[in-house]
Design an enzyme around this catalytic site. Sequence first.
Site, PDB file in Angstrom:
ATOM      1  N   HIS A 224       0.438  -0.956  -0.203  1.00 40.01           N
ATOM      2  CA  HIS A 224      -0.290   0.185   0.070  1.00 40.01           C
ATOM      3  C   HIS A 224       0.778   1.204  -0.346  1.00 40.01           C
ATOM      4  O   HIS A 224       0.159   2.137  -0.101  1.00 40.01           O
ATOM      5  CB  HIS A 224      -1.276  -0.182   0.684  1.00 40.01           C
ATOM      6  CG  HIS A 224      -0.270   0.348   2.689  1.00 40.01           C
ATOM      7  ND1 HIS A 224       0.613  -0.558   3.219  1.00 40.01           N
ATOM      8  CD2 HIS A 224       0.195   1.467   2.670  1.00 40.01           C
ATOM      9  CE1 HIS A 224       1.273  -0.610   4.542  1.00 40.01           C
ATOM     10  NE2 HIS A 224       0.501   0.984   3.983  1.00 40.01           N
TER      11      HIS A 224
HETATM   12  C1  UD1 Z   1      -2.016   5.607   6.001  1.00 41.84           C
HETATM   13  C2  UD1 Z   1      -0.295   5.956   6.981  1.00 41.84           C
HETATM   14  C3  UD1 Z   1       0.831   4.946   6.948  1.00 41.84           C
HETATM   15  C4  UD1 Z   1      -0.039   2.974   7.168  1.00 41.84           C
HETATM   16  C5  UD1 Z   1      -1.286   3.322   6.612  1.00 41.84           C
HETATM   17  C6  UD1 Z   1      -2.229   1.970   7.143  1.00 41.84           C
HETATM   18  C7  UD1 Z   1       0.145   8.494   6.921  1.00 41.84           C
HETATM   19  C8  UD1 Z   1       1.210   9.027   6.200  1.00 41.84           C
HETATM   20  N1  UD1 Z   1      -0.144   7.299   6.209  1.00 41.84           N
HETATM   21  O1  UD1 Z   1      -1.826   5.814   4.631  1.00 41.84           O
HETATM   22  O2  UD1 Z   1       1.769   4.846   7.099  1.00 41.84           O
HETATM   23  O3  UD1 Z   1       0.719   2.262   6.119  1.00 41.84           O
HETATM   24  O4  UD1 Z   1      -1.925   4.424   6.775  1.00 41.84           O
HETATM   25  O5  UD1 Z   1      -2.666   1.577   6.015  1.00 41.84           O
HETATM   26  O6  UD1 Z   1      -0.582   8.437   7.563  1.00 41.84           O
HETATM   27  N2  UD1 Z   1      -8.921   5.348   2.641  1.00 41.84           N
HETATM   28  C9  UD1 Z   1     -10.362   4.835   2.592  1.00 41.84           C
HETATM   29  N3  UD1 Z   1     -10.417   4.393   3.867  1.00 41.84           N
HETATM   30  C10 UD1 Z   1     -10.194   5.282   4.705  1.00 41.84           C
HETATM   31  C11 UD1 Z   1      -8.694   4.999   5.004  1.00 41.84           C
HETATM   32  C12 UD1 Z   1      -8.504   5.618   3.836  1.00 41.84           C
HETATM   33  O7  UD1 Z   1     -10.543   4.563   1.828  1.00 41.84           O
HETATM   34  O8  UD1 Z   1     -10.727   4.882   5.954  1.00 41.84           O
HETATM   35  C13 UD1 Z   1      -8.177   5.717   1.361  1.00 41.84           C
HETATM   36  C14 UD1 Z   1      -8.774   7.088   0.568  1.00 41.84           C
HETATM   37  O9  UD1 Z   1      -8.559   6.872  -0.512  1.00 41.84           O
HETATM   38  C15 UD1 Z   1      -7.742   7.730   1.284  1.00 41.84           C
HETATM   39  C16 UD1 Z   1      -5.978   6.793   1.213  1.00 41.84           C
HETATM   40  O10 UD1 Z   1      -7.070   5.381   1.102  1.00 41.84           O
HETATM   41  O11 UD1 Z   1      -7.052   8.546   0.123  1.00 41.84           O
HETATM   42  C17 UD1 Z   1      -5.026   7.236   1.829  1.00 41.84           C
HETATM   43  O12 UD1 Z   1      -5.329   6.822   3.211  1.00 41.84           O
HETATM   44  P1  UD1 Z   1      -4.520   7.653   4.084  1.00 41.84           P
HETATM   45  O13 UD1 Z   1      -5.064   7.649   5.974  1.00 41.84           O
HETATM   46  O14 UD1 Z   1      -4.235   9.131   3.443  1.00 41.84           O
HETATM   47  O15 UD1 Z   1      -3.253   7.188   4.254  1.00 41.84           O
HETATM   48  P2  UD1 Z   1      -2.559   6.022   3.907  1.00 41.84           P
HETATM   49  O16 UD1 Z   1      -1.891   5.045   2.678  1.00 41.84           O
HETATM   50  O17 UD1 Z   1      -3.772   4.709   4.685  1.00 41.84           O
END
Ligand code: UD1
Length: 377
Positions: A224
Amino acid sequence: MAPVFPAHASRLETELMHILHVVGARPNFMKVAPVHRVLASRGISQSVVHTGQHYDAVMSASVFEELGLPEPDVNLGVGSGSHAQQTAQVMVAFEDHLSKSRPDLLLVYGDVNSTMAATITAVKLGIAVGHVEAGLRSGDRSMPEEINRLITDRLAGLLFTPSKDGNDNLLSEGTDPQAIKFVGNVMIDTLERLLPAADGERELRHFDLVKGAGPAPFVLVTLHRPSNVDDPATLTRLFAALETIAAKIPVVFPVHPRTRARMARFGIPHQRTILSEPLTYLPFLGLQRHAAVVVTDSGGIQEETTYLGIPCLTMRPNTERPVTVTVGTNQVLGDDTDRLLAEVLAVLDGRGKKGSIPELWDGHAAERIADVLGAIA
Ligand code: UD1
């Protein structure tokens, strides 16, 4: 230098000590759970703020439930966004909450955006911060998590390290040695506690991975990181390698929402790889314990495989968890998909990397954190 002890330490000598935990994203939840349990058992007043960085049930509420965590006292509801947006939104909402609640100590976990944002906010309000999982460094500032770790550790006054390399990193950056507390790995506290509840039987049947009386050999994958999934050429190459492996042995890949969105956008071809929705903690652990080998770019999974003694192939150029390589079962392969294929074959040949369990990854890290806090109080 932030105060090692809360500014208003005299309050800690009374029964008014209140600890606030801030969490936001899935990997935080496995870390707060054991600390929250131990502090509760010692009668310490505490509350939990969820920033809302992760919000889907499978990424958040269901994991809370499996871990036996109470519902967060407050959810700031910040959701997704660019790094600046997410960080700023946590800071604005959390400042409002902190100004009213004024805990004696804030505990933050890991290296996600919520960790850093909460730390900056609290320190500016004169509230002491303890960082659980301090001192880890990949040396790679292109990773957002490395920036989050550097800033959080610079500002927090209590630094709870999971491995001795964390102490070395902090000391080499000029951190006050008194602030550093080597307590071990809280993720492993959770894993030890919940392993009996995660036999994986249902998941093995669901993914058709039962052979005779036991599990068939299979590869478990999670990817991811932006560096692996945000670039179409890289994601295509990784999937091509997984498809090659899947021609020989089942490959199971629970797909993170970020990866799912990129796969759809880039039209990534996949036929043999078994894709699923993201799994919550217990089903994932149940699968992981039976995997022949795990392919990942997650930090926590490098640690869990080391504890479980399962070979781990990390598709990143570096790791902030070097003890999983020097002591554990992890190998860092960068983006070398030829090596990925070779190492999977080596595992199937019985030549997978063996390892042992790092120091203080023993299920008692949270108790050591509580002991440190008790000594302050
Ligand atoms: C975040 C953390 C990462 C961790 C990961 C675990 C940061 C910089 N990154 O990355 O270190 O390894 O979480 O999962 O804090 N989304 C959903 N549903 C959710 C959450 C996210 O659909 O409940 C999607 C959204 O499109 C979002 C994307 O995932 O834009 C990324 O989510 P984000 O929290 O920004 O970062 P992660 O890639 O999850």
